[in-house]
Design a protein around this motif. Structure first.
Motif, PDB file in Angstrom:
ATOM      1  N   TYR A 102       0.853  -1.204   0.000  1.00  0.00           N
ATOM      2  CA  TYR A 102       0.000   0.000   0.000  1.00  0.00           C
ATOM      3  C   TYR A 102       0.874   1.235   0.000  1.00  0.00           C
ATOM      4  O   TYR A 102       2.084   1.165   0.238  1.00  0.00           O
ATOM      5  CB  TYR A 102      -0.967   0.001   1.189  1.00  0.00           C
ATOM      6  CG  TYR A 102      -0.355   0.003   2.580  1.00  0.00           C
ATOM      7  CD1 TYR A 102       0.205  -1.155   3.120  1.00  0.00           C
ATOM      8  CD2 TYR A 102      -0.355   1.164   3.364  1.00  0.00           C
ATOM      9  CE1 TYR A 102       0.756  -1.151   4.396  1.00  0.00           C
ATOM     10  CE2 TYR A 102       0.176   1.170   4.643  1.00  0.00           C
ATOM     11  CZ  TYR A 102       0.735   0.008   5.161  1.00  0.00           C
ATOM     12  OH  TYR A 102       1.271   0.015   6.434  1.00  0.00           O
ATOM     13  N   GLN A 103       0.226   2.348  -0.328  1.00  0.00           N
ATOM     14  CA  GLN A 103       0.894   3.646  -0.317  1.00  0.00           C
ATOM     15  C   GLN A 103       0.270   4.514   0.754  1.00  0.00           C
ATOM     16  O   GLN A 103      -0.965   4.502   0.934  1.00  0.00           O
ATOM     17  CB  GLN A 103       0.730   4.331  -1.684  1.00  0.00           C
ATOM     18  CG  GLN A 103       1.470   5.672  -1.789  1.00  0.00           C
ATOM     19  CD  GLN A 103       1.004   6.478  -2.996  1.00  0.00           C
ATOM     20  OE1 GLN A 103      -0.137   6.917  -3.064  1.00  0.00           O
ATOM     21  NE2 GLN A 103       1.901   6.652  -3.959  1.00  0.00           N
ATOM     22  N   VAL A 104       1.100   5.277   1.468  1.00  0.00           N
ATOM     23  CA  VAL A 104       0.590   6.266   2.424  1.00  0.00           C
ATOM     24  C   VAL A 104       1.062   7.657   2.012  1.00  0.00           C
ATOM     25  O   VAL A 104       2.095   7.816   1.360  1.00  0.00           O
ATOM     26  CB  VAL A 104       1.030   5.970   3.882  1.00  0.00           C
ATOM     27  CG1 VAL A 104       0.443   4.657   4.367  1.00  0.00           C
ATOM     28  CG2 VAL A 104       2.546   5.966   4.012  1.00  0.00           C
ATOM     29  N   LYS A 105       0.246   8.624   2.416  1.00  0.00           N
ATOM     30  CA  LYS A 105       0.552  10.027   2.140  1.00  0.00           C
ATOM     31  C   LYS A 105       0.544  10.761   3.473  1.00  0.00           C
ATOM     32  O   LYS A 105      -0.394  10.593   4.264  1.00  0.00           O
ATOM     33  CB  LYS A 105      -0.523  10.590   1.214  1.00  0.00           C
ATOM     34  CG  LYS A 105      -0.339  12.046   0.838  1.00  0.00           C
ATOM     35  CD  LYS A 105      -1.500  12.473  -0.065  1.00  0.00           C
ATOM     36  CE  LYS A 105      -1.339  13.918  -0.490  1.00  0.00           C
ATOM     37  NZ  LYS A 105      -2.476  14.332  -1.328  1.00  0.00           N
ATOM     38  N   ARG A 106       1.571  11.568   3.741  1.00  0.00           N
ATOM     39  CA  ARG A 106       1.612  12.220   5.038  1.00  0.00           C
ATOM     40  C   ARG A 106       1.138  13.668   4.966  1.00  0.00           C
ATOM     41  O   ARG A 106       1.255  14.330   3.927  1.00  0.00           O
ATOM     42  CB  ARG A 106       3.003  12.118   5.666  1.00  0.00           C
ATOM     43  CG  ARG A 106       4.074  12.861   4.963  1.00  0.00           C
ATOM     44  CD  ARG A 106       5.441  12.592   5.636  1.00  0.00           C
ATOM     45  NE  ARG A 106       6.500  13.203   4.864  1.00  0.00           N
ATOM     46  CZ  ARG A 106       7.772  12.834   4.894  1.00  0.00           C
ATOM     47  NH1 ARG A 106       8.161  11.820   5.661  1.00  0.00           N
ATOM     48  NH2 ARG A 106       8.670  13.457   4.161  1.00  0.00           N
TER      49      ARG A 106
ATOM     50  N   THR B 225       5.674   3.935  -0.364  1.00  0.00           N
ATOM     51  CA  THR B 225       5.011   2.633  -0.407  1.00  0.00           C
ATOM     52  C   THR B 225       5.548   1.756   0.720  1.00  0.00           C
ATOM     53  O   THR B 225       6.710   1.861   1.107  1.00  0.00           O
ATOM     54  CB  THR B 225       5.236   1.923  -1.752  1.00  0.00           C
ATOM     55  OG1 THR B 225       6.631   1.812  -1.984  1.00  0.00           O
ATOM     56  CG2 THR B 225       4.574   2.685  -2.880  1.00  0.00           C
ATOM     57  N   ILE B 226       4.653   0.912   1.223  1.00  0.00           N
ATOM     58  CA  ILE B 226       4.989  -0.018   2.297  1.00  0.00           C
ATOM     59  C   ILE B 226       4.971  -1.425   1.703  1.00  0.00           C
ATOM     60  O   ILE B 226       3.972  -1.836   1.096  1.00  0.00           O
ATOM     61  CB  ILE B 226       3.986   0.084   3.459  1.00  0.00           C
ATOM     62  CG1 ILE B 226       3.894   1.533   3.967  1.00  0.00           C
ATOM     63  CG2 ILE B 226       4.358  -0.898   4.578  1.00  0.00           C
ATOM     64  CD1 ILE B 226       5.188   2.133   4.481  1.00  0.00           C
ATOM     65  N   SER B 227       6.066  -2.134   1.865  1.00  0.00           N
ATOM     66  CA  SER B 227       6.226  -3.471   1.273  1.00  0.00           C
ATOM     67  C   SER B 227       6.367  -4.508   2.370  1.00  0.00           C
ATOM     68  O   SER B 227       6.571  -4.164   3.541  1.00  0.00           O
ATOM     69  CB  SER B 227       7.464  -3.488   0.364  1.00  0.00           C
ATOM     70  OG  SER B 227       7.260  -2.599  -0.725  1.00  0.00           O
TER      71      SER B 227
ATOM     72  N   ALA C  32       3.737  -6.820   6.490  1.00  0.00           N
ATOM     73  CA  ALA C  32       4.041  -5.442   6.081  1.00  0.00           C
ATOM     74  C   ALA C  32       5.100  -4.817   6.985  1.00  0.00           C
ATOM     75  O   ALA C  32       5.132  -5.063   8.195  1.00  0.00           O
ATOM     76  CB  ALA C  32       2.764  -4.609   6.120  1.00  0.00           C
ATOM     77  N   ASN C  33       5.899  -3.953   6.390  1.00  0.00           N
ATOM     78  CA  ASN C  33       6.937  -3.245   7.136  1.00  0.00           C
ATOM     79  C   ASN C  33       6.319  -2.016   7.814  1.00  0.00           C
ATOM     80  O   ASN C  33       6.490  -0.879   7.360  1.00  0.00           O
ATOM     81  CB  ASN C  33       8.063  -2.846   6.180  1.00  0.00           C
ATOM     82  CG  ASN C  33       9.231  -2.220   6.906  1.00  0.00           C
ATOM     83  OD1 ASN C  33       9.192  -2.039   8.122  1.00  0.00           O
ATOM     84  ND2 ASN C  33      10.272  -1.884   6.154  1.00  0.00           N
TER      85      ASN C  33
END
Ligand code: AHR
Ligand code: AHR
Length: 480
Positions: free
Chosen positions: A33-37, A45-47, A54-55
């Motif tokens: 998934y991708q997060v936006k701050r 992206t979180i892999s 997930a990391n």
């Protein structure tokens, strides 16, 4: 193996595979998934780690000292069927231009085999969609799907769904959807007891079986982690479910299509929704950890192996709070930390919750107005509620995102609206108090009135300027 390796072996491969918690193929190493701050609008992206989980630490460091939203939930199947912010359809969402809200990246912390990860906490107004998916079932074609959900987070509004829906975001008629539904809506179908139930959203109806209204064989199911499965093929479909943390799946319905016009044959369109109805109805709430859609009708044996894989992933609860600890039963006062306002405390004037200047020399009545008893969260005991010292039985709650002091009416809505999860203060001081049911939103003073505000939302009180300071409060022993 991962769930999608199991579906492939069974001859019904995944055509969409979504999870913010883990890889759903043993060989998948791409982004989950991708997060936006909120601080600068940057994304990352979180892999998965080598364990497949997930990391989450990468998210925690990227989002330190600010807010983060989940912007993309990647499809692991290789088909590019990613989920993004749902657009307006038959109904508008609450964001600008009618889009739905995005989920907070920290609303649904869990562990898998002891490693921290985050699910997708869907508050009312939140939704994800892909109206141009490839490879998903169309017309009466066969498909299967499952999702792992939080069985304690639901409501009766339309519709907390995951699965196949209209490509237009509009209600195009009976049989144009085939999605997992989870919640306690009684508007269409029901199962036994008071819910929540796993049902199928087939458009203009949530179905628990072949009868339009009730299937007593579809039980209320509320394990903390629920596995929900729905599958359909020409004049045959099924609902299955179980406890994601142990045991096997049970079949709650398997048989003919519902006895109402338009559902046999089906007219599936192949879009993918998460957290909303086919027409972008967006009043529902729930939490999604992982889910897939397949091509072909999976066998019960294949699904049983997937359930064993989910159990082996060892989903478990973890803390919802961080920062300075609060003690249930203690009396506290909460001081603002914005430079304007460091002598102001959270008080109430009647039902209005505001800030006022309070000191040890203030009148006793004002000291009491600024004093709160810490209670276990009425809506979730992992968080807290704040009972007024001078008006016992009344608690701080949000309503239309304004904080109010109201008497506890005993309802589930009140309990949830009165539950807040402290985390380390976003500006580095004290705590920020996150609304349990709307984890993008925090206690915020704005023109000396208290709201639950998001960082850059549509309300005036969501303004980004001084957000971190306005949502950070130093909590200490009470004045009274
Ligand atoms: O079928 C229930 C709901 O009815 C659908 O999700 C929505 O499109 C319609 O309002
Ligand atoms: O404050 C947001 C929501 O507004 C509350 O959950 C509900 O009580 C009201 O509709």
């Amino acid at each position: 193996a991962g769930p999608c390796d199991i579906y492939s072996s069974g001859g019904t491969p995944c055509v969409a595979a979504h999870s913010t918690t883990r890889a759903l193929y043993s060989a998948y190493t791409g982004p989950l998934y991708q997060v936006k701050r909120g601080s600068d609008g940057a994304t990352t992206t979180i892999s998965p780690l080598s364990s497949g989980v997930a990391n989450a630490a990468a998210q925690d460091s990227f989002c330190a000292g600010t807010t983060c939203l989940i912007t993309i939930i990647y499809d692991q199947s290789g088909r590019g069927n990613h989920l993004t912010q749902a657009p307006p359809g038959g109904f508008n969402g609450p964001e600008s231009n009618g889009y739905d809200n995005l989920a907070s990246a920290i609303g649904a912390p869990v562990t898998l085999n002891g490693q921290k990860a985050y699910g997708v906490f869907i508050s009312p107004g939140t939704g994800y969609r892909n109206n141009a998916a490839s490879g998903t079932a169309k017309g009466d074609a066969a498909e299967g799907m499952y999702a792992v959900l939080d069985g304690t987070h639901y409501n009766g509004a339309c519709c907390f769904d995951y699965g196949n829906a209209e490509t237009s975001s509009r209600d195009t008629g009976n049989g144009h959807m085939e999605a997992i539904y989870y919640g306690d809506s009684t508007v269409w179908g029901t199962g036994s007891g008071n819910g929540p139930w796993i049902m199928a959203d087939l458009e203009n109806g949530l179905f628990s079986g072949s009868a339009v209204h009730n299937n007593a064989g579809d039980p209320s199911i509320s394990y903390r982690f629920v596995t929900a499965a729905v599958k359909g093929q020409p004049n045959q479909w099924a609902i299955r479910g179980g406890n994601s943390a142990s045991g096997s799946l049970s079949t709650f319905y398997s048989g003919a299509r519902p006895s109402a016009s338009g559902y046999n044959p089906m007219s599936k369109e192949g879009a993918i929704i998460l957290g909303i109805g086919g027409d972008n109805s967006n009043g529902a709430q729930g939490t999604f950890y992982e889910g897939v859609m397949t091509s072909g009708y999976p066998s019960d044996a294949t699904e049983n192996s997937v359930q064993a894989n989910i159990v082996a992933a060892k989903y478990a609860v973890t803390s919802l709070t961080s920062g300075p600890a609060l003690t249930t039963g203690s009396s506290v006062s909460l001081r603002a930390t914005t430079a304007c306002c460091t002598t102001r405390y959270i008080t109430h004037s009647g039902s209005t919750v505001n800030t006022q200047v309070v000191s040890s020399s203030s009148a006793i009545a004002l000291k009491q107005q600024a004093s709160w008893t810490v209670r276990a969260g009425l809506g979730n005991s992992g968080c807290f509620s704040f009972e007024s010292k001078d008006t016992p039985g009344s608690y701080i709650r949000h309503n239309n995102f304004v904080l109010l002091l109201n008497a506890n009416d005993g309802s589930k809505q009140f309990a949830e609206d009165a539950t807040f999860c402290p985390q380390a203060g976003l500006n580095g001081q004290g705590n920020s108090l996150r609304a349990w049911g709307y984890p993008t939103r925090y206690f915020r003073h704005y023109d000396n009135v208290l709201y639950v505000a998001s960082n850059g939302g549509v309300h005036t009180f969501d303004a980004t300027g001084s957000f971190n300071d306005d949502v950070s409060f130093v909590i200490s022993a009470s004045f009274a």
